[in-house]
Design a protein around this motif. Structure first.
Motif, PDB file in Angstrom:
ATOM      1  N   LEU A  18       0.873  -1.167   0.000  1.00  0.00           N
ATOM      2  CA  LEU A  18       0.000   0.000   0.000  1.00  0.00           C
ATOM      3  C   LEU A  18       0.915   1.224   0.000  1.00  0.00           C
ATOM      4  O   LEU A  18       1.699   1.407   0.934  1.00  0.00           O
ATOM      5  N   ALA A  19       0.860   2.026  -1.047  1.00  0.00           N
ATOM      6  CA  ALA A  19       1.773   3.163  -1.193  1.00  0.00           C
ATOM      7  C   ALA A  19       1.008   4.479  -1.288  1.00  0.00           C
ATOM      8  O   ALA A  19      -0.220   4.494  -1.365  1.00  0.00           O
ATOM      9  N   GLY A  63      -4.138   5.922   0.506  1.00  0.00           N
ATOM     10  CA  GLY A  63      -3.071   5.269  -0.225  1.00  0.00           C
ATOM     11  C   GLY A  63      -3.564   4.558  -1.470  1.00  0.00           C
ATOM     12  O   GLY A  63      -4.747   4.596  -1.807  1.00  0.00           O
ATOM     13  N   ARG A  64      -2.611   3.921  -2.118  1.00  0.00           N
ATOM     14  CA  ARG A  64      -2.881   3.231  -3.382  1.00  0.00           C
ATOM     15  C   ARG A  64      -2.450   1.774  -3.241  1.00  0.00           C
ATOM     16  O   ARG A  64      -1.289   1.478  -2.982  1.00  0.00           O
ATOM     17  N   GLU A  65      -3.412   0.857  -3.399  1.00  0.00           N
ATOM     18  CA  GLU A  65      -3.118  -0.577  -3.336  1.00  0.00           C
ATOM     19  C   GLU A  65      -2.342  -0.973  -4.581  1.00  0.00           C
ATOM     20  O   GLU A  65      -2.714  -0.600  -5.697  1.00  0.00           O
ATOM     21  N   LEU A  66      -1.259  -1.724  -4.371  1.00  0.00           N
ATOM     22  CA  LEU A  66      -0.449  -2.206  -5.481  1.00  0.00           C
ATOM     23  C   LEU A  66      -0.448  -3.726  -5.492  1.00  0.00           C
ATOM     24  O   LEU A  66      -0.892  -4.371  -4.539  1.00  0.00           O
ATOM     25  N   VAL A 105       9.160  10.968  -1.233  1.00  0.00           N
ATOM     26  CA  VAL A 105       8.391  11.316  -2.431  1.00  0.00           C
ATOM     27  C   VAL A 105       6.907  11.139  -2.130  1.00  0.00           C
ATOM     28  O   VAL A 105       6.521  10.273  -1.346  1.00  0.00           O
ATOM     29  N   ALA A 106       6.074  11.962  -2.758  1.00  0.00           N
ATOM     30  CA  ALA A 106       4.628  11.876  -2.538  1.00  0.00           C
ATOM     31  C   ALA A 106       4.015  10.667  -3.227  1.00  0.00           C
ATOM     32  O   ALA A 106       3.045  10.092  -2.740  1.00  0.00           O
ATOM     33  N   GLU A 107       4.583  10.296  -4.377  1.00  0.00           N
ATOM     34  CA  GLU A 107       4.073   9.144  -5.139  1.00  0.00           C
ATOM     35  C   GLU A 107       5.238   8.329  -5.666  1.00  0.00           C
ATOM     36  O   GLU A 107       6.226   8.892  -6.162  1.00  0.00           O
ATOM     37  N   LEU A 108       5.109   7.013  -5.578  1.00  0.00           N
ATOM     38  CA  LEU A 108       6.111   6.140  -6.175  1.00  0.00           C
ATOM     39  C   LEU A 108       5.879   6.063  -7.683  1.00  0.00           C
ATOM     40  O   LEU A 108       4.726   6.084  -8.130  1.00  0.00           O
ATOM     41  N   PRO A 109       6.939   5.934  -8.474  1.00  0.00           N
ATOM     42  CA  PRO A 109       6.795   5.873  -9.933  1.00  0.00           C
ATOM     43  C   PRO A 109       6.437   4.458 -10.405  1.00  0.00           C
ATOM     44  O   PRO A 109       7.192   3.808 -11.129  1.00  0.00           O
ATOM     45  N   VAL A 110       5.276   3.989  -9.944  1.00  0.00           N
ATOM     46  CA  VAL A 110       4.809   2.640 -10.254  1.00  0.00           C
ATOM     47  C   VAL A 110       3.312   2.698 -10.543  1.00  0.00           C
ATOM     48  O   VAL A 110       2.655   3.705 -10.272  1.00  0.00           O
ATOM     49  N   ASP A 111       2.782   1.600 -11.084  1.00  0.00           N
ATOM     50  CA  ASP A 111       1.332   1.503 -11.256  1.00  0.00           C
ATOM     51  C   ASP A 111       0.861   0.146 -10.732  1.00  0.00           C
ATOM     52  O   ASP A 111       1.656  -0.627 -10.197  1.00  0.00           O
ATOM     53  N   GLU A 112      -0.419  -0.136 -10.890  1.00  0.00           N
ATOM     54  CA  GLU A 112      -1.030  -1.333 -10.321  1.00  0.00           C
ATOM     55  C   GLU A 112      -0.537  -2.632 -10.960  1.00  0.00           C
ATOM     56  O   GLU A 112      -0.831  -3.713 -10.464  1.00  0.00           O
TER      57      GLU A 112
END
Length: 172
Positions: free
Chosen positions: A79-80, A98-101, A133-140
């Protein structure tokens, strides 16, 4: 399965300041509750943590099983992009926090503990990463191991708490 116990995975990463992480659901070194097992509730635990150091732009929460019978363990939760003002999650997570990965079981979100039949007790390491960093450079679709790389290079501090799980036949 008879095999050596892998070392704690965070022992091999650059040293970081420690975040204090606590949970009403996970007691460090104790068995996980039925709720955190894949065969039980399959619910992520409630976690709280102290604020990260100056420069913390977000947090990430992970659950890693280093004892899985694979060369690289198994990521059960990633969770990022948790906002920097959030210092805890209720059991089951919090929508929008957050954003589930992708985890290593091929799904988004928390995948409960499930040591395979015939294996020994496994450690489930819940980590909170304070990130610069506010957001990791990744996607789902990004593999959890690659997310782990981005966590390592962007972490300012980290805290862990470890729960244990046994196979179904060991629990009888």
């Amino acid at each position: 399965m008879t095999r050596p116990t892998p070392p704690h995975p965070y022992d091999f990463l650059p040293a970081l300041p420690e975040l204090k992480v606590v949970s009403d659901d996970v007691r460090h070194g104790d068995p996980l509750s039925e709720a955190q097992l894949a065969s039980g509730g399959n619910v992520s635990p409630a976690l709280t943590w102290e604020p990260g150091p100056e420069g913390t732009a977000s947090y990430a929460v992970t659950c890693f099983d280093p004892d899985a019978p694979t060369p690289g363990g198994v990521w059960h939760w990633v969770l990022a992009d948790i906002p920097p003002h959030v210092h805890g999650l209720p059991a089951g997570g919090e929508p929008g926090a957050g954003r589930e990965l992708l985890n290593d079981l091929g799904s988004l979100g928390f995948a409960g503990a499930a040591p395979p039949p015939g294996d020994r007790e496994h450690r489930y390491i819940f980590a909170v990463h304070a990130l610069g960093v506010a957001e990791l450079p990744v996607d789902e679709r990004t593999p959890a191991a690659l997310v782990g790389f981005h966590l390592t290079v962007n972490s300012l501090a980290r805290g862990t708490i470890t729960g244990l799980a046994r196979t179904a036949e060991q629990s009888r």
